[in-house]
Design a protein around this motif. Structure first.
Motif, PDB file in Angstrom:
ATOM      1  N   ASN A 629       0.823  -1.218   0.000  1.00  8.35           N
ATOM      2  CA  ASN A 629       0.000   0.000   0.000  1.00  8.35           C
ATOM      3  C   ASN A 629       0.849   1.256   0.000  1.00  8.35           C
ATOM      4  O   ASN A 629       0.564   2.209  -0.718  1.00  8.35           O
ATOM      5  CB  ASN A 629      -0.921   0.021   1.228  1.00  8.35           C
ATOM      6  CG  ASN A 629      -1.997  -1.035   1.131  1.00  8.35           C
ATOM      7  OD1 ASN A 629      -2.245  -1.572   0.051  1.00  8.35           O
ATOM      8  ND2 ASN A 629      -2.623  -1.346   2.246  1.00  8.35           N
ATOM      9  N   ILE A 630       1.902   1.235   0.820  1.00 10.24           N
ATOM     10  CA  ILE A 630       2.786   2.411   0.855  1.00 10.24           C
ATOM     11  C   ILE A 630       3.331   2.658  -0.548  1.00 10.24           C
ATOM     12  O   ILE A 630       3.323   3.778  -1.054  1.00 10.24           O
ATOM     13  CB  ILE A 630       3.980   2.196   1.806  1.00 10.24           C
ATOM     14  CG1 ILE A 630       3.485   1.885   3.220  1.00 10.24           C
ATOM     15  CG2 ILE A 630       4.895   3.409   1.806  1.00 10.24           C
ATOM     16  CD1 ILE A 630       4.612   1.549   4.183  1.00 10.24           C
ATOM     17  N   ALA A 631       3.776   1.581  -1.176  1.00 11.21           N
ATOM     18  CA  ALA A 631       4.374   1.708  -2.506  1.00 11.21           C
ATOM     19  C   ALA A 631       3.358   2.255  -3.505  1.00 11.21           C
ATOM     20  O   ALA A 631       3.684   3.106  -4.337  1.00 11.21           O
ATOM     21  CB  ALA A 631       4.893   0.353  -2.970  1.00 11.21           C
ATOM     22  N   LEU A 632       2.120   1.774  -3.398  1.00  5.73           N
ATOM     23  CA  LEU A 632       1.112   2.222  -4.356  1.00  5.73           C
ATOM     24  C   LEU A 632       0.741   3.689  -4.149  1.00  5.73           C
ATOM     25  O   LEU A 632       0.526   4.421  -5.119  1.00  5.73           O
ATOM     26  CB  LEU A 632      -0.134   1.343  -4.262  1.00  5.73           C
ATOM     27  CG  LEU A 632       0.063  -0.087  -4.810  1.00  5.73           C
ATOM     28  CD1 LEU A 632      -1.154  -0.950  -4.530  1.00  5.73           C
ATOM     29  CD2 LEU A 632       0.368  -0.065  -6.301  1.00  5.73           C
ATOM     30  N   VAL A 633       0.705   4.106  -2.890  1.00  7.33           N
ATOM     31  CA  VAL A 633       0.430   5.519  -2.630  1.00  7.33           C
ATOM     32  C   VAL A 633       1.558   6.360  -3.221  1.00  7.33           C
ATOM     33  O   VAL A 633       1.335   7.356  -3.906  1.00  7.33           O
ATOM     34  CB  VAL A 633       0.276   5.787  -1.121  1.00  7.33           C
ATOM     35  CG1 VAL A 633       0.228   7.282  -0.852  1.00  7.33           C
ATOM     36  CG2 VAL A 633      -0.982   5.124  -0.597  1.00  7.33           C
ATOM     37  N   GLY A 634       2.801   5.903  -3.010  1.00  8.89           N
ATOM     38  CA  GLY A 634       3.940   6.611  -3.590  1.00  8.89           C
ATOM     39  C   GLY A 634       3.864   6.642  -5.106  1.00  8.89           C
ATOM     40  O   GLY A 634       4.269   7.604  -5.739  1.00  8.89           O
ATOM     41  N   VAL A 642       6.809   2.912  -7.232  1.00  8.15           N
ATOM     42  CA  VAL A 642       6.283   1.669  -6.680  1.00  8.15           C
ATOM     43  C   VAL A 642       7.428   0.707  -6.381  1.00  8.15           C
ATOM     44  O   VAL A 642       7.543   0.169  -5.274  1.00  8.15           O
ATOM     45  CB  VAL A 642       5.269   1.015  -7.649  1.00  8.15           C
ATOM     46  CG1 VAL A 642       4.848  -0.351  -7.138  1.00  8.15           C
ATOM     47  CG2 VAL A 642       4.057   1.910  -7.839  1.00  8.15           C
ATOM     48  N   VAL A 643       8.307   0.547  -7.369  1.00  7.88           N
ATOM     49  CA  VAL A 643       9.422  -0.379  -7.172  1.00  7.88           C
ATOM     50  C   VAL A 643      10.393   0.138  -6.124  1.00  7.88           C
ATOM     51  O   VAL A 643      10.794  -0.586  -5.208  1.00  7.88           O
ATOM     52  CB  VAL A 643      10.171  -0.619  -8.507  1.00  7.88           C
ATOM     53  CG1 VAL A 643      11.455  -1.381  -8.269  1.00  7.88           C
ATOM     54  CG2 VAL A 643       9.268  -1.376  -9.460  1.00  7.88           C
ATOM     55  N   SER A 644      10.731   1.434  -6.237  1.00  5.75           N
ATOM     56  CA  SER A 644      11.718   1.946  -5.292  1.00  5.75           C
ATOM     57  C   SER A 644      11.184   1.886  -3.863  1.00  5.75           C
ATOM     58  O   SER A 644      11.928   1.603  -2.929  1.00  5.75           O
ATOM     59  CB  SER A 644      12.145   3.363  -5.676  1.00  5.75           C
ATOM     60  OG  SER A 644      11.027   4.206  -5.730  1.00  5.75           O
ATOM     61  N   THR A 645       9.893   2.128  -3.696  1.00 11.29           N
ATOM     62  CA  THR A 645       9.336   2.107  -2.346  1.00 11.29           C
ATOM     63  C   THR A 645       9.263   0.685  -1.799  1.00 11.29           C
ATOM     64  O   THR A 645       9.552   0.446  -0.626  1.00 11.29           O
ATOM     65  CB  THR A 645       7.936   2.741  -2.320  1.00 11.29           C
ATOM     66  OG1 THR A 645       8.017   4.006  -2.940  1.00 11.29           O
ATOM     67  CG2 THR A 645       7.436   2.895  -0.906  1.00 11.29           C
TER      68      THR A 645
END
Ligand code: GTP
Ligand code: MG
Lengths: 735, 77
Positions: A629-634, A642-645
């Motif tokens: 979820n964090i990645a998707l928000v980013g 998305v990948v970096s997060t």
């Protein structure tokens, strides 16, 4: 002195090629009509003088029904360049002169650059340039923009022609119209009607052509005169339809072509071979657009593109990953533990490295797309697919916008949204620009590449084909939905030129590929760097509260206190290669476990972690845990994030700090991750809100934030529903 | 000699345009591309789904949808 030189001409006549040749700039060239939609500017320094060069969008005419034509015409009228260099495709002279005639009708000083002489020669077309120049009374310079041949002569002519006044070209449009024009001209002169910007007779001509822009302008300036002119127009119109079964607009076009024909007939052009002889391009088309072979070849071309991209980029991608891994290792060893190190290693290196790692892949993809575009094949795809697109309320020319956005994977929705400008109908255009963000842009590729490599190894090309099909199907269905609900309306004509196949130049391919790759890299170094640090901060702060931190500390002291000092010493002094005694290994592992748990607890307690946790309450339906979820928000900021997060989240919350697995390996080993989750995530990535830059672009292109907000809300809802479906159905099948 | 609709022309058939009935935007777009009375057109082929049609006019290839071709009358042998 005014030294502004406008390059104007038909789409695909070579304006941008000449612009680059003159200014040394590196603009996009493409063998697809309508690549340049905005005007571009550059400076040309030459022996003949220094000129300001403006590359105008290509148009077939100077009526005002499409955006490019308005841009080009407004420029010519308002900015009054010292000269128009009208680039004309010598191998297609007759049609190209239609626009030249219209420039001359406006009374702008024109110099004809007779481009593509090499092509004309090959086709046995001989042009008497002196005669043409004499008949039209303007300079004519034969040239080959691609090689720069004729450039010097052109500049010399331009220098010579600047400052010389030109008078509008007068041609006869037939008795009825000529008479009406005389009458109109008198009225216009008398009332000084728009004469501050336009020649009088030309204004009359536009009234007869029913030119919306001029009609509107006219009626706001001087209603009375405008009414008189419209009256004359109506009269002629009625008369012509009664006697000749035609109307002024049609007649004017016929007569312009008649004029061109009469010029060419005076020994200006000679065809050494039969004019209708099949060109090589036509022979190629016999195969490539064949009813049965055409679609098969199209699928084959796309498959080959993926194969090419993934096969050749695998090794360089590995190298780059290796380099970043090494940098990360060195930094880790050199810097003391603490926040700074955490930020550099987990935030910057893992974040930016994750994005940069895909540069070779992006580059190969762009190279392939550039080839398809520059060769002329893209226009054939539009031709073959128009029928399909129309079924969904779109237009064959939407293909360009879709491909640029990543229709064949790798691309960017920002230029894609802009490419939708070539569509004439506002409704088809709106439907196109709202659905192009579903394509697999270069920023989504890393997400797929990561997940496919981790969960579907050795099936990369076929999964990419599947994802492409899914994004297309989704985009088309949504377009259909929109076109039959919120943006209902008529279809526009598909009048499109099929450019001849051309072998792309290396320079062209390189510029094309590099330009797009560089944009990607720049983004990694700026936006993504910033966002990576921001997200790292959100994942790091506020950290653990003192009580919890103390608990972890006391657990550690409990272990260290219970073992002999020499074992602790052994662990401390040992470097990477020394073999530890079994007891020491056990202790070390226990300590690492506690450290891991601690960092995990810290991540969960962070701002981002809490957000992710909150979302988890619904996202679990689609199989996403809080870290995803964090990645998707980013990813809303930029999809690369998305990948970096994920990289940051999994390295921050790593159970084993010595773990040097790549992110893909880490994910593959994580509980809760499997092919179904991966697929669900890829589906979500295809459909959810466009990245921030695209949203801004949509707002700008549609002229309203309403549509931008719509695309965010609608797309995210759709994405969520689809990924829930994928995950739920997928989980049932897999188990 | 017969005057038929452009849509009815067969592949590789050539004819001379006799009239273009379209008005407004469509008419303009068609005429801008040189589809005016007196010009010769040759049908070069059709897209896999029979629509649009590719035709040769003057020295280039143009594509049109069938319902746009309906506005164009052609005289054929
Ligand atoms: N053989 C040949 N090809 C040329 C020449 N000049 C340009 N081209 C090619 O023609 C194609 C179109 O060139 P562009 O410069 O993109 O044309 P443009 O007029 O800017 O086109 P739009 O931006 O679409 O209006 C490219 O593939 C060029 O490489 C020439 O003199 N000879
Ligand atoms: Mg251009």
């Amino acid at each position: 002195m005014n030294t502004a030189i406008a390059l104007a001409g038909n789409p695909n006549a070579g304006k941008t090629t000449l612009f680059n040749e003159l200014t040394g700039a590196r603009q996009h060239v493409g063998n697809y009509p309508g690549v340049t939609v905005e005007k571009k500017q550059g400076t040309c320094i030459s022996e003949a003088g220094t000129f300001e060069i403006i590359d105008l969008p290509g148009t077939y005419s100077l009526t005002a029904y499409s955006l490019e034509e308005v841009v080009a015409r407004d420029y010519l009228v308002n900015e009054k360049p010292a000269m128009v260099v009208n680039i004309v495709d010598a191998s297609n002279l007759e049609r190209n002169l239609y626009l030249s005639v219209q420039f001359m009708e406006m009374g702008i000083p024109v110099c004809l650059a007779l481009n593509m002489m090499d092509v004309a020669q090959k086709r046995g077309i001989e042009i008497n340039t002196d005669k043409l120049s004499e008949l039209l009374n303007i300079p004519v310079v034969p040239m080959v923009a691609r090689t720069g041949k004729g450039k010097k002569e052109l500049l010399a002519q331009v220098a010579k022609g600047i400052g010389k006044p030109a008078s509008p070209l007068l041609i006869s449009y037939g008795q009825d119209i000529d008479k009406a024009l005389d009458e109109m001209e008198e009225i216009i002169q008398e009332n000084q009607f728009l004469t501050d910007t336009y020649p009088a007779r030309w204004v009359g001509l536009k009234y007869l052509e029913n030119d919306n822009q001029i009609l509107e302008l006219g009626s706001t300036r001087d209603k009375e005169t405008a009414g008189k002119l419209s009256g004359i127009e109506e009269k002629v119109s009625r008369h012509m339809s009664a006697t000749l079964d035609t109307h002024p607009e049609g007649m004017i076009a016929d007569q312009r072509y008649g004029f061109i024909n009469s010029v060419l007939k005076q020994n200006v052009i000679r065809f050494a071979y039969d004019r209708n002889r099949l060109q090589r391009s036509d022979q190629i088309d016999k195969v490539l657009t064949n009813r049965f072979l055409g679609p098969l070849i199209m699928v084959g071309v796309l498959a080959a593109l993926y194969q090419f991209t993934f096969a050749y980029s695998a090794l360089p991608v590995e190298w780059i990953e290796g380099i970043f891994g090494w940098i990360s290792g060195v930094t880790d060893a050199v810097l003391p533990d603490g926040l700074l190190k955490s930020m550099i290693v987990s935030g910057i290196i893992d974040g930016v490295g994750g994005v940069m790692g895909f540069v070779p892949l992006i580059m190969f993809m762009f190279l392939g797309i550039s080839f398809i575009e520059d060769s002329g094949y893209l226009a054939r795809m539009a031709f073959m697919l128009d029928r399909v697109f129309r079924m969904f309320g779109l237009h064959g020319s939407s293909v360009m916008a879709f491909i640029v956005s990543g229709g064949i994977a790798g691309g960017c929705a920002v230029p894609g949204v802009m490419a939708a400008r070539t569509l004439k109908s506002p409704k088809e255009r709106l439907a196109t620009l709202l659905t192009v963000p579903f394509m697999n842009c270069g920023a989504k590729l890393p997400v797929y590449a990561l997940l496919v490599a981790a969960f579907f190894p050795r099936k990369q090309a076929s999964i990419m084909v599947i994802l492409t099909l899914i994004s297309w199907t989704g985009a088309l269905l949504v377009a259909k939905l929109l076109r039959s609900t919120v943006i209902r309306g008529e279809a526009t004509p598909f009048v499109m030129e099929l450019p001849p196949y051309r072998f792309p130049t290396l320079k062209g391919l390189w510029i094309h590929t590099w330009e797009r790759t560089w944009q990607y890299m720049k983004k990694a170094g700026t936006v993504i760097l910033g966002i990576s640090i921001l997200i790292w901060a959100m994942m790091t702060f506020p950290g653990l509260d003192d009580k919890t931190a103390a608990q972890f500390e006391s657990r550690r002291t409990a272990i260290t206190g219970s073992v002999q000092a020499d074992i602790l010493k052994e662990i401390e002094t040992a470097d990477k290669d020394t073999e530890l005694s079994p007891k020491a290994r056990e202790v070390k592992k226990a300590l690492a476990g506690i450290n891991g748990e601690e960092s995990m607890a810290g991540l969960e307690n962070s701002i981002a972690g809490r957000m992710g946790k909150a979302l988890e309450k619904i996202s679990f339906l689609a199989g996403f845990d809080w870290r995803t979820n964090i990645a998707l928000v980013g990813g809303f900021a930029a999809k690369e994030v998305v990948v970096s997060t994920l990289g940051t989240a999994y390295s921050l919350g790593d159970m084993d700090p010595e773990n040097t697995d790549s992110l893909g390996e880490k994910l593959a080993k994580s509980p809760g991750w499997g092919p179904v989750t991966a697929f669900s995530l890829m589906i979500f990535t295809i459909f959810y809100a466009p990245c921030f830059v695209t949203v801004v672009c949509i707002a700008r292109e549609t002229g309203s934030w309403k549509w931008a907000a719509f695309s965010v809300g609608f797309n995210t809802t759709l994405a969520f529903l689809l990924s829930v479906l994928t995950y739920q159905v997928g989980s049932m099948i897999v188990q | 000699m017969a005057v038929i609709n452009l849509r009815q022309m067969k592949r590789n058939q050539t004819g001379i345009i006799t009239s273009v009935k379209a008005q407004g935007e469509m008419g303009r777009r068609i005429r801008d591309m040189g589809i005016v009375p007196g010009k010769a057109v040759t049908i070069q082929g059709r897209a896999p789904l029979y629509d649009p049609v590719a035709l040769r006019i003057m020295d280039f290839t143009l594509t049109l949808r069938n319902n746009e071709a309906d506005y164009i009358q052609v005289e054929v042998e």
